[in-house]
Design a protein around this motif. Structure first.
Motif, PDB file in Angstrom:
ATOM      1  N   SER A  22       0.774  -1.444  -0.134  1.00 42.48           N
ATOM      2  CA  SER A  22       0.043  -0.484   0.266  1.00 42.48           C
ATOM      3  C   SER A  22       0.862   1.370   0.301  1.00 42.48           C
ATOM      4  N   HIS A  23       0.669   2.211  -0.643  1.00 38.39           N
ATOM      5  CA  HIS A  23       1.459   3.232  -0.713  1.00 38.39           C
ATOM      6  C   HIS A  23       1.478   4.615  -0.063  1.00 38.39           C
ATOM      7  N   SER A  32      -4.726   4.330  -0.115  1.00 37.38           N
ATOM      8  CA  SER A  32      -4.894   3.570  -1.106  1.00 37.38           C
ATOM      9  C   SER A  32      -5.010   2.083  -0.638  1.00 37.38           C
ATOM     10  N   LYS A  33      -5.494   1.377  -1.000  1.00 34.53           N
ATOM     11  CA  LYS A  33      -5.567  -0.527  -1.544  1.00 34.53           C
ATOM     12  C   LYS A  33      -4.351  -0.879  -1.508  1.00 34.53           C
TER      13      LYS A  33
END
Length: 183
Positions: free
Chosen positions: A95-96, A100-101
């Motif tokens: 994940s970033h 985010s996913k």
């Protein structure tokens, strides 16, 4: 109810040493928050490790990936939130950040990890008997057959007599280093 085909494996980063607690917390939260249709199972990959110090052999389970837990789930905003906010979870791998996913593990990665754990469990479940002939699969005696003279199922060890240069030699082996002889 979500599609089963959306079910994927993800990797969670945890505080080191808290992997089993995170697994329990995650399973408990999934049940108490009604997320059983989204969060299926959590796994702490482990392998058996044998260590010999000062003539004493000790076998214990070591975490394959310390600080990480695998979770099988359907990714949705709600399931992501439940997992991400489980005590001890520091985040998803892949994940970033910024909500985010994460990217799921590839099926072959999951297969490799879970197959390795199952293979070890199967090895430890061997049904051995005194006097039985077994085949040694690893170590200095790999490829040889021997007769079981002693079984220590508590520690996953057996003593085996092997014919070396016309003499019977006794050696101690892990269950993981042998298999049933096939005739």
């Amino acid at each position: 109810m979500p599609e089963q085909s959306q079910k994927k494996w993800y990797v969670l980063h945890t505080y080191s040493g808290y992997e089993n607690r995170v697994k329990e917390n995650l399973q408990s939260r999934a049940q108490s928050m009604g997320m059983e249709d989204y969060i299926f199972q959590a796994v702490v990959p482990e392998e058996e490790e044998t260590e010999t110090k000062n003539g004493h052999t000790k076998t214990e389970m070591k975490k394959t990936f310390p600080g990480y837990v695998l979770v099988e789930m359907v990714m949705s905003d709600q399931s992501w939130f439940v997992v991400r906010n489980t005590p001890g979870v520091t985040g998803f791998v892949g994940s970033h950040g910024a909500g985010s996913k994460p990217a799921p593990l590839l099926p072959e990665e999951v297969e490799h990890i879970l197959h390795g754990m199952q293979e070890q469990a199967d090895q430890n479940d061997l049904d051995l008997e005194l006097g039985e002939v077994i085949k040694i699969t690893d170590g200095a005696f790999a490829g040889l057959e021997g007769k079981i003279t002693e079984i220590d199922s508590e520690h996953g060890k057996v003593k085996v007599e092997v014919d070396m240069f016309g003499r019977l030699t006794e050696t101690e082996l892990d269950y993981t280093n042998l298999e049933k002889a096939s005739y």
